[in-house]
Write a protein that holds these residues in place. Structure first.
Motif, short mmCIF file in Angstrom:
data_model
loop_
_atom_site.label_atom_id
_atom_site.label_comp_id
_atom_site.label_asym_id
_atom_site.label_seq_id
_atom_site.Cartn_x
_atom_site.Cartn_y
_atom_site.Cartn_z
N ALA A 32 -4.41 -8.48 -1.86
CA ALA A 32 -3.81 -7.14 -2.00
C ALA A 32 -4.84 -6.05 -2.21
O ALA A 32 -4.47 -4.88 -2.32
N THR A 33 -6.12 -6.41 -2.23
CA THR A 33 -7.17 -5.46 -2.58
C THR A 33 -7.83 -4.88 -1.34
O THR A 33 -8.30 -5.64 -0.48
N PRO A 34 -7.91 -3.56 -1.21
CA PRO A 34 -8.65 -2.97 -0.08
C PRO A 34 -10.15 -3.17 -0.25
O PRO A 34 -10.62 -3.47 -1.35
N ILE A 35 -10.89 -3.00 0.84
CA ILE A 35 -12.34 -3.08 0.73
C ILE A 35 -12.86 -1.83 0.00
O ILE A 35 -12.12 -0.89 -0.25
N ASP A 36 -14.15 -1.85 -0.35
CA ASP A 36 -14.72 -0.76 -1.14
C ASP A 36 -14.57 0.58 -0.43
O ASP A 36 -14.63 0.67 0.80
N GLU A 37 -14.40 1.63 -1.23
CA GLU A 37 -14.24 2.99 -0.70
C GLU A 37 -15.46 3.39 0.13
O GLU A 37 -16.60 3.14 -0.24
N HIS A 38 -15.18 4.01 1.28
CA HIS A 38 -16.21 4.51 2.22
C HIS A 38 -17.09 3.40 2.79
O HIS A 38 -18.24 3.64 3.17
N SER A 39 -16.58 2.18 2.85
CA SER A 39 -17.31 1.08 3.47
C SER A 39 -16.58 0.62 4.72
O SER A 39 -15.37 0.80 4.86
N PHE A 40 -17.33 0.01 5.64
CA PHE A 40 -16.78 -0.58 6.87
C PHE A 40 -16.91 -2.10 6.79
O PHE A 40 -17.85 -2.62 6.19
N ASP A 41 -16.00 -2.78 7.46
CA ASP A 41 -16.05 -4.23 7.55
C ASP A 41 -15.70 -4.61 8.99
O ASP A 41 -14.61 -4.27 9.49
N ARG A 63 -12.16 -2.75 9.60
CA ARG A 63 -11.51 -2.17 8.43
C ARG A 63 -12.39 -1.06 7.85
O ARG A 63 -13.62 -1.15 7.89
N TYR A 64 -11.74 -0.05 7.28
CA TYR A 64 -12.46 1.06 6.65
C TYR A 64 -11.78 1.41 5.34
O TYR A 64 -10.56 1.60 5.28
N GLY A 65 -12.58 1.50 4.28
CA GLY A 65 -12.05 1.89 2.97
C GLY A 65 -12.00 3.41 2.86
O GLY A 65 -13.00 4.04 2.53
N ALA A 66 -10.84 3.98 3.15
CA ALA A 66 -10.70 5.44 3.14
C ALA A 66 -10.75 6.01 1.73
O ALA A 66 -11.36 7.06 1.49
N THR A 67 -10.08 5.34 0.79
CA THR A 67 -10.13 5.71 -0.62
C THR A 67 -10.20 4.43 -1.43
O THR A 67 -10.25 3.33 -0.88
N GLU A 68 -10.17 4.57 -2.75
CA GLU A 68 -10.19 3.39 -3.61
C GLU A 68 -8.99 2.49 -3.35
O GLU A 68 -9.07 1.27 -3.51
N ASP A 69 -7.86 3.08 -2.94
CA ASP A 69 -6.62 2.31 -2.79
C ASP A 69 -6.09 2.26 -1.36
O ASP A 69 -5.03 1.66 -1.13
N LEU A 70 -6.77 2.88 -0.41
CA LEU A 70 -6.27 2.95 0.97
C LEU A 70 -7.29 2.38 1.94
O LEU A 70 -8.46 2.79 1.96
N GLN A 71 -6.83 1.46 2.76
CA GLN A 71 -7.66 0.82 3.78
C GLN A 71 -7.04 1.03 5.15
O GLN A 71 -5.84 0.81 5.33
N LEU A 72 -7.84 1.48 6.12
CA LEU A 72 -7.41 1.62 7.51
C LEU A 72 -7.90 0.40 8.28
O LEU A 72 -9.00 -0.10 8.05
N GLU A 73 -7.08 -0.05 9.25
CA GLU A 73 -7.42 -1.30 9.93
C GLU A 73 -6.98 -1.29 11.39
O GLU A 73 -5.91 -0.81 11.73
N GLY A 74 -7.84 -1.82 12.25
CA GLY A 74 -7.51 -2.05 13.65
C GLY A 74 -7.89 -3.47 14.02
O GLY A 74 -8.94 -3.97 13.61
N GLU A 75 -7.02 -4.13 14.79
CA GLU A 75 -7.23 -5.53 15.09
C GLU A 75 -6.68 -5.84 16.48
O GLU A 75 -5.64 -5.31 16.87
N ALA A 76 -7.38 -6.68 17.21
CA ALA A 76 -6.90 -7.14 18.52
C ALA A 76 -6.77 -8.65 18.49
O ALA A 76 -7.55 -9.34 17.83
N THR A 77 -5.77 -9.17 19.19
CA THR A 77 -5.60 -10.61 19.35
C THR A 77 -5.60 -10.91 20.84
O THR A 77 -4.80 -10.35 21.59
N ILE A 78 -6.51 -11.80 21.26
CA ILE A 78 -6.69 -12.11 22.68
C ILE A 78 -6.69 -13.63 22.84
O ILE A 78 -7.45 -14.33 22.15
N PHE A 79 -5.85 -14.13 23.73
CA PHE A 79 -5.79 -15.56 23.99
C PHE A 79 -6.44 -15.88 25.33
O PHE A 79 -6.26 -15.15 26.31
N SER A 80 -7.19 -16.97 25.38
CA SER A 80 -7.73 -17.46 26.64
C SER A 80 -7.39 -18.95 26.76
O SER A 80 -7.38 -19.67 25.76
N GLY A 81 -7.10 -19.38 27.98
CA GLY A 81 -6.67 -20.74 28.21
C GLY A 81 -5.18 -20.79 28.47
O GLY A 81 -4.43 -19.87 28.16
N GLY A 82 -4.70 -21.87 29.06
CA GLY A 82 -3.28 -21.98 29.40
C GLY A 82 -2.92 -21.00 30.49
O GLY A 82 -3.74 -20.59 31.31
#
Length: 244
Positions: A32-41, A63-82
């Protein structure tokens, strides 16, 4: 005596970041914990799913820690095979922490996500909301040693066509334990149900999250599918880099 003193220091839990969990880093379990404020992951994971036929799941994540309690996130899921049908999606969302954990009361965060159909054969926009609970049993919220986690995610497809699911519920329960200096053991159980089906899917996972130094991390996990799961087993290898 000096040897045992040095050995004891190596076992001290001094790095909390290995207890910060994210989707496929190293399992599906999230804290439930966001990453550190003003950090990227930045993360990348590759998961081999043993099924008929086998599929390789790629998942880059930012992921980006926008504030102490707010995290922004973008994610892609890509399948290969089948046949690569329904082969990917892109998620954009946030994680907002509602409170800080104290005296075993769980830390709670909410994660609304918009899911865009970017894979082959996909054309429906999806929305989800996830509730995350994290309770620290040993240590504290800054340097946790043992934590319990629970995630509940509701995914909705408002424009489902024939054969597509309308609603999906995912429950994930597990724990994280710092076992060595900068190494965490993560175990969880995932349960999934769909409104259109009476079958239930289960996934059991065990993994390690380890700090390699200089804010580079590696994740390793294995999983086994049960119930109606079309995945018999899976193995994950993931890499992560944090930037202040």
């Amino acid at each position: 005596m000096f040897f045992w003193f040095c050995f004891f220091l190596l076992l001290l839990p001094v790095h909390a970041d290995v207890m910060n969990l994210n989707n496929d880093m190293p399992t599906h379990l999230e804290d439930a914990t966001p990453i550190d404020e003003h950090s990227f992951d930045i993360q990348y994971s590759a998961v081999l799913e043993k099924k008929d036929p086998d599929v390789l799941r790629h998942r880059p994540n930012l992921r980006y820690g926008a504030t102490e309690d707010l995290q922004l996130e973008g994610e892609a899921t890509i399948f290969s095979g089948g046949n690569e049908k329904d082969s990917g999606q892109t998620d954009l969302g946030i994680l907002y922490r509602l409170n800080h954990s104290e005296n075993y009361f769980p830390e709670i965060s909410l994660s609304p996500v918009a899911i865009f159909p970017t894979g082959k054969g996909m054309d429906s926009m999806l929305y989800s909301i996830r509730v995350n609970l994290t309770t620290t049993l040993e240590g504290n919220s800054k340097v946790p040693i043992t934590q319990l986690h629970f995630n509940y995610q509701l995914e909705h497809n408002s424009s489902a066509s024939s054969g597509e699911r309308t609603d999906r519920s995912i429950y994930t329960f597990g724990f994280g334990r710092l076992i060595f200096n900068e190494t965490a053991l993560i175990c969880d159980a995932l349960f999934e149900s769909e409104r259109e089906k009476s079958d239930y899917t289960y996934l059991l996972e065990t993994g390690l999250h380890h700090h390699l130094g200089k804010k580079y991390f590696i994740g390793l996990s294995i999983g086994v599918g049960l119930g109606a799961s079309d995945v018999d087993g899976q193995g994950l290898l993931a890499f992560e880099k944090q930037f202040d």
